[in-house]
Scaffold this motif. Structure first.
Motif, PDB file in Angstrom:
ATOM      1  N   THR A 102      13.017 -16.490  17.647  1.00 36.81           N
ATOM      2  CA  THR A 102      13.834 -15.553  18.431  1.00 36.81           C
ATOM      3  C   THR A 102      14.694 -14.676  17.536  1.00 36.81           C
ATOM      4  N   ALA A 103      15.337 -15.292  16.551  1.00 43.09           N
ATOM      5  CA  ALA A 103      16.242 -14.534  15.684  1.00 43.09           C
ATOM      6  C   ALA A 103      15.489 -13.455  14.919  1.00 43.09           C
ATOM      7  N   THR A 104      14.346 -13.798  14.351  1.00 44.26           N
ATOM      8  CA  THR A 104      13.596 -12.799  13.575  1.00 44.26           C
ATOM      9  C   THR A 104      13.000 -11.720  14.474  1.00 44.26           C
ATOM     10  N   LYS A 105      12.622 -12.081  15.687  1.00 43.64           N
ATOM     11  CA  LYS A 105      12.159 -11.052  16.630  1.00 43.64           C
ATOM     12  C   LYS A 105      13.303 -10.110  16.996  1.00 43.64           C
ATOM     13  N   THR A 106      14.508 -10.659  17.164  1.00 47.19           N
ATOM     14  CA  THR A 106      15.672  -9.830  17.488  1.00 47.19           C
ATOM     15  C   THR A 106      15.994  -8.887  16.341  1.00 47.19           C
ATOM     16  N   TYR A 107      16.043  -9.423  15.111  1.00 49.50           N
ATOM     17  CA  TYR A 107      16.318  -8.569  13.951  1.00 49.50           C
ATOM     18  C   TYR A 107      15.208  -7.536  13.763  1.00 49.50           C
ATOM     19  N   SER A 108      13.967  -7.954  13.975  1.00 50.15           N
ATOM     20  CA  SER A 108      12.842  -7.036  13.764  1.00 50.15           C
ATOM     21  C   SER A 108      12.864  -5.892  14.768  1.00 50.15           C
ATOM     22  N   GLU A 109      13.289  -6.181  15.991  1.00 48.18           N
ATOM     23  CA  GLU A 109      13.437  -5.093  16.967  1.00 48.18           C
ATOM     24  C   GLU A 109      14.437  -4.062  16.452  1.00 48.18           C
ATOM     25  N   LEU A 110      15.583  -4.548  15.951  1.00 50.62           N
ATOM     26  CA  LEU A 110      16.623  -3.639  15.460  1.00 50.62           C
ATOM     27  C   LEU A 110      16.156  -2.878  14.229  1.00 50.62           C
ATOM     28  N   ILE A 111      15.466  -3.569  13.320  1.00 52.30           N
ATOM     29  CA  ILE A 111      14.959  -2.903  12.116  1.00 52.30           C
ATOM     30  C   ILE A 111      13.912  -1.856  12.495  1.00 52.30           C
ATOM     31  N   GLY A 112      13.043  -2.202  13.452  1.00 49.13           N
ATOM     32  CA  GLY A 112      12.066  -1.221  13.933  1.00 49.13           C
ATOM     33  C   GLY A 112      12.746   0.001  14.518  1.00 49.13           C
ATOM     34  N   TYR A 122       0.404 -12.072   1.585  1.00 45.28           N
ATOM     35  CA  TYR A 122       0.090 -10.908   2.419  1.00 45.28           C
ATOM     36  C   TYR A 122       1.098  -9.785   2.148  1.00 45.28           C
ATOM     37  N   PHE A 123       2.376 -10.157   2.110  1.00 46.11           N
ATOM     38  CA  PHE A 123       3.433  -9.185   1.824  1.00 46.11           C
ATOM     39  C   PHE A 123       3.213  -8.547   0.450  1.00 46.11           C
ATOM     40  N   GLU A 124       2.920  -9.368  -0.547  1.00 45.03           N
ATOM     41  CA  GLU A 124       2.717  -8.896  -1.912  1.00 45.03           C
ATOM     42  C   GLU A 124       1.542  -7.921  -2.003  1.00 45.03           C
ATOM     43  N   ALA A 125       0.508  -8.185  -1.208  1.00 40.66           N
ATOM     44  CA  ALA A 125      -0.686  -7.342  -1.247  1.00 40.66           C
ATOM     45  C   ALA A 125      -0.465  -5.965  -0.617  1.00 40.66           C
ATOM     46  N   HIS A 126       0.546  -5.835   0.224  1.00 44.23           N
ATOM     47  CA  HIS A 126       0.734  -4.581   0.963  1.00 44.23           C
ATOM     48  C   HIS A 126       1.987  -3.801   0.565  1.00 44.23           C
ATOM     49  N   ARG A 127       2.902  -4.436  -0.166  1.00 41.43           N
ATOM     50  CA  ARG A 127       4.208  -3.787  -0.356  1.00 41.43           C
ATOM     51  C   ARG A 127       4.145  -2.528  -1.220  1.00 41.43           C
ATOM     52  N   ALA A 128       3.183  -2.434  -2.143  1.00 36.31           N
ATOM     53  CA  ALA A 128       3.092  -1.219  -2.964  1.00 36.31           C
ATOM     54  C   ALA A 128       2.805   0.003  -2.088  1.00 36.31           C
ATOM     55  N   GLU A 129       1.944  -0.180  -1.078  1.00 41.95           N
ATOM     56  CA  GLU A 129       1.651   0.919  -0.147  1.00 41.95           C
ATOM     57  C   GLU A 129       2.866   1.219   0.724  1.00 41.95           C
ATOM     58  N   TRP A 130       3.522   0.150   1.229  1.00 43.24           N
ATOM     59  CA  TRP A 130       4.697   0.355   2.078  1.00 43.24           C
ATOM     60  C   TRP A 130       5.815   1.066   1.327  1.00 43.24           C
ATOM     61  N   ALA A 131       5.924   0.816   0.009  1.00 46.46           N
ATOM     62  CA  ALA A 131       7.000   1.394  -0.792  1.00 46.46           C
ATOM     63  C   ALA A 131       6.923   2.914  -0.837  1.00 46.46           C
ATOM     64  N   VAL A 132       5.715   3.439  -0.787  1.00 47.06           N
ATOM     65  CA  VAL A 132       5.521   4.882  -0.949  1.00 47.06           C
ATOM     66  C   VAL A 132       5.246   5.582   0.383  1.00 47.06           C
ATOM     67  N   LYS A 133       4.390   4.984   1.202  1.00 39.73           N
ATOM     68  CA  LYS A 133       4.023   5.595   2.478  1.00 39.73           C
ATOM     69  C   LYS A 133       4.929   5.124   3.604  1.00 39.73           C
ATOM     70  N   THR A 134       4.905   5.845   4.699  1.00 41.64           N
ATOM     71  CA  THR A 134       5.653   5.445   5.893  1.00 41.64           C
ATOM     72  C   THR A 134       4.700   4.644   6.775  1.00 41.64           C
ATOM     73  N   CYS A 135       4.768   3.330   6.650  1.00 44.91           N
ATOM     74  CA  CYS A 135       3.852   2.428   7.361  1.00 44.91           C
ATOM     75  C   CYS A 135       4.584   1.615   8.419  1.00 44.91           C
ATOM     76  N   TYR A 136       5.737   2.097   8.861  1.00 43.21           N
ATOM     77  CA  TYR A 136       6.587   1.315   9.745  1.00 43.21           C
ATOM     78  C   TYR A 136       5.857   0.831  11.001  1.00 43.21           C
ATOM     79  N   THR A 137       6.198  -0.370  11.436  1.00 44.04           N
ATOM     80  CA  THR A 137       5.753  -0.869  12.737  1.00 44.04           C
ATOM     81  C   THR A 137       6.986  -1.174  13.579  1.00 44.04           C
ATOM     82  N   TYR A 138       6.841  -1.020  14.871  1.00 45.79           N
ATOM     83  CA  TYR A 138       7.994  -1.095  15.774  1.00 45.79           C
ATOM     84  C   TYR A 138       7.771  -2.218  16.786  1.00 45.79           C
ATOM     85  N   PRO A 139       8.272  -3.427  16.503  1.00 45.29           N
ATOM     86  CA  PRO A 139       7.991  -4.584  17.373  1.00 45.29           C
ATOM     87  C   PRO A 139       8.538  -4.438  18.793  1.00 45.29           C
ATOM     88  N   GLY A 140       9.658  -3.712  18.937  1.00 48.70           N
ATOM     89  CA  GLY A 140      10.257  -3.593  20.264  1.00 48.70           C
ATOM     90  C   GLY A 140      10.958  -4.876  20.689  1.00 48.70           C
TER      91      GLY A 140
END
Length: 552
Positions: free
Chosen positions: A221-231, A511-529
């Motif tokens: 619940t806590a991470t879903k709540t924070y992720s909504e706000l971060i999104g 998984y995070f390590e494999a994708h973070r280089a792309e996320w660092a440069v591109k706008t790959c945001y996801t919005y959990p809601g």
């Protein structure tokens, strides 16, 4: 008391139970597993817990119930910081008690473990419990951080237990609280008090986990709540395109919350404390990592981005840890008074320069002045620096700004760097529990009664196979001593439950390590809601990305 339309609907929600517990406990039996030992320091832990050490793990399964029927008077305690779902642990425990025998009694001890010591409690009935089902918070009886550890406290707890005819106590808490549960269980066993103690794994930080405890309740619940706000912040950043948002999230001792939020929202940068420690990264190296993303994005996407920082990040930076230790030694004894008597900050800074090694002063000198002063003004009752109060999000933003100013002078960076700051902590601790946490917590409470009914003591309520539908969850228990080791606390060796850190070779980090280089440069945001409570199961009953990746 007026309640919201959502709360009215949530009060009606019937949490799901593991399939084996659905039809009550009349046809549930125990299957014993292997004898256990502590994760480390086996001989020391065994000597401290001779009556509760080495017990077998157990699981519940279909079969004839062989437990001895008797009236149960159970006390329940909420211990430590709040986490979504605590009320459902109590609801599940209450329902199992009453389904077995309407004469069974559940007492709630108020304000944490001190309620047991001070005999401050309330007896639950249907109306009382029904007002709190599927709600967030710990306000049903309150919580506290008292440790039951002195002879006087043990004696008072025993007298309370005898006065009310307690047969068991359920302690709902994190690693420290469940360590205390193990100590109390051992005391009751050694002194033939006749009271069982059962723990339930709670903490939004996610660091109470191991091969047996797949996740602690409240984390989802806590991470879903924070992720909504971060999104939401990511969407705003991508709309305005003029700010870098630095977001600090809970997690002083481990970075599970930050990692889960990163997996949910795909920010441009997320710092993982365990990686910082493993690679022995300096403050300067961390600032360069963030500045690289800022510079690269300024050339393609724009002057905006999102950085997630775990609350305890600076404690993972080796050079910062050395600095903290040197400051503590420098101000030992009467030196604190001598330092405080100095007339101004310039004089104090000279005192600091003389008291630190050259390496540590170099680290100190790059800190913003506000952070420098904070290291000396904020002390805990033991005289130590309160690292958790350091505004690390502002610290790193300032260090990044300095890096970018250097790059501007060198002509490699031409963008702008404006910042916004956020700290998400209390926002997630008492949210309406997600369906997962509502179900998981109810199951933990229901299962805790099963452990009581079968006479177990010093066990943690355990529900596993959590990445599958609730019907396939497996209920059982494990000795709390299995999770324990010896650590140095306030100058003494203490038995404690070992905290689980982010595993750098684990699937979630990989998984995070494999994708973070792309996320660092591109706008790959996801919005959990927002958390969804009603609708398709694949939306409403989702567990965390961390658990999904760990369990495949």
């Amino acid at each position: 008391m007026e309640i919201s339309p959502l709360q009215k609907e949530r009060l009606k929600y019937q949490p799901k139970l593991p399939g084996m517990l659905k039809n009550g406990i009349s046809d549930i039996c125990v299957r014993e597993g292997e004898a256990t030992q502590s994760v480390a320091d086996q001989e020391k832990i065994r000597s401290l817990f001779p009556n509760t050490y080495g017990k077998k793990e157990i699981t519940f399964q279909k079969g004839a119930n062989t437990s001895a029927p008797k009236k149960q008077v159970v006390g329940v305690i909420l211990s430590g910081g709040q986490a979504p779902g605590g009320h459902n642990v109590i609801s599940g425990l209450y329902d199992a008690l009453k389904a077995t025998n309407r004469e069974n009694v559940l007492l709630g001890f108020k304000g944490g473990p001190s309620g047991l010591v001070d005999d401050d409690c309330v007896e639950f009935d249907d109306a009382f419990i029904d007002a709190y089902r599927n709600t967030g918070g710990f306000d049903i009886i309150g919580s506290g951080r008292t440790k039951i550890e002195t002879p006087e406290q043990f004696k008072a707890a025993t007298e309370t237990a005898k006065k009310h005819g307690l047969t068991a106590v359920v302690i709902i808490g994190g690693d420290d609280s469940n360590t205390n549960a193990a100590v109390l269980a051992e005391y009751f066993a050694a002194n033939h008090v006749g009271v069982q103690v059962i723990g339930c794994p709670k903490t939004i930080d996610g660091d109470l986990k191991n091969d047996d405890i797949e996740c602690s309740f409240g984390f989802d619940t806590a991470t879903k709540t924070y992720s909504e706000l971060i999104g939401n912040i990511e969407r705003d950043a991508n709309s305005a395109k003029k700010y870098w948002h630095f977001v600090k999230v809970m997690g002083r001792s481990a970075s599970h919350v930050a990692l889960e939020c990163a997996l949910e929202t795909q920010p441009n940068v997320c710092l993982i404390g365990e990686e910082v420690a493993e690679k022995k990264m300096s403050l300067s190296q961390i600032a360069d990592q963030i500045a690289d993303s800022v510079e690269a994005r300024s050339k393609t996407e724009g002057n905006f981005g999102v950085v997630i920082i775990p609350e305890g990040i600076v404690e993972f930076v080796p050079e910062f840890g050395t600095l903290i230790r040197e400051i503590s030694e420098m101000l030992a004894g009467s030196k604190t008074e001598e330092f405080n008597a100095l007339p101004d900050w310039a004089a104090k800074k000279e005192f600091i320069r003389k008291g630190l090694t050259a390496e540590s002063y170099k680290v100190f000198d790059i800190l913003p002045e506000a952070i420098q002063k904070q290291l000396f003004l904020e002390r805990d009752p033991h005289g130590n620096v309160q690292v958790s109060l350091i505004e690390s999000e502002k610290l790193f933003a300032e260090l990044v700004k300095n890096k970018l100013d250097e790059r501007k002078k060198a002509g490699t960076y031409k963008g702008s760097f404006k910042t916004q700051f956020h700290f998400f902590g209390y926002e997630g601790r008492c949210a309406f529990p997600s369906n997962f946490d509502a179900d998981y917590c109810y199951s933990l409470g229901y299962n805790a009664f099963m452990l009581i009914q079968y006479g177990f003591n010093g066990y943690l309520s355990k529900v596993s196979n959590l990445s599958r539908p609730a019907d396939e969850w497996v209920a059982g228990g494990m000795p709390i001593t299995k999770m324990m080791n010896i650590e140095r606390r306030n100058g003494e060796d203490k038995p404690v439950i070992r905290k689980a850190l982010v595993e750098l070779d684990g699937k979630p980090f990989k998984y995070f390590e494999a994708h973070r280089a792309e996320w660092a440069v591109k706008t790959c945001y996801t919005y959990p809601g927002a958390i969804q409570y009603y609708g398709p199961s694949d939306v409403c009953d989702l567990t965390t990305r961390t658990l999904a990746l760990e369990k495949g």
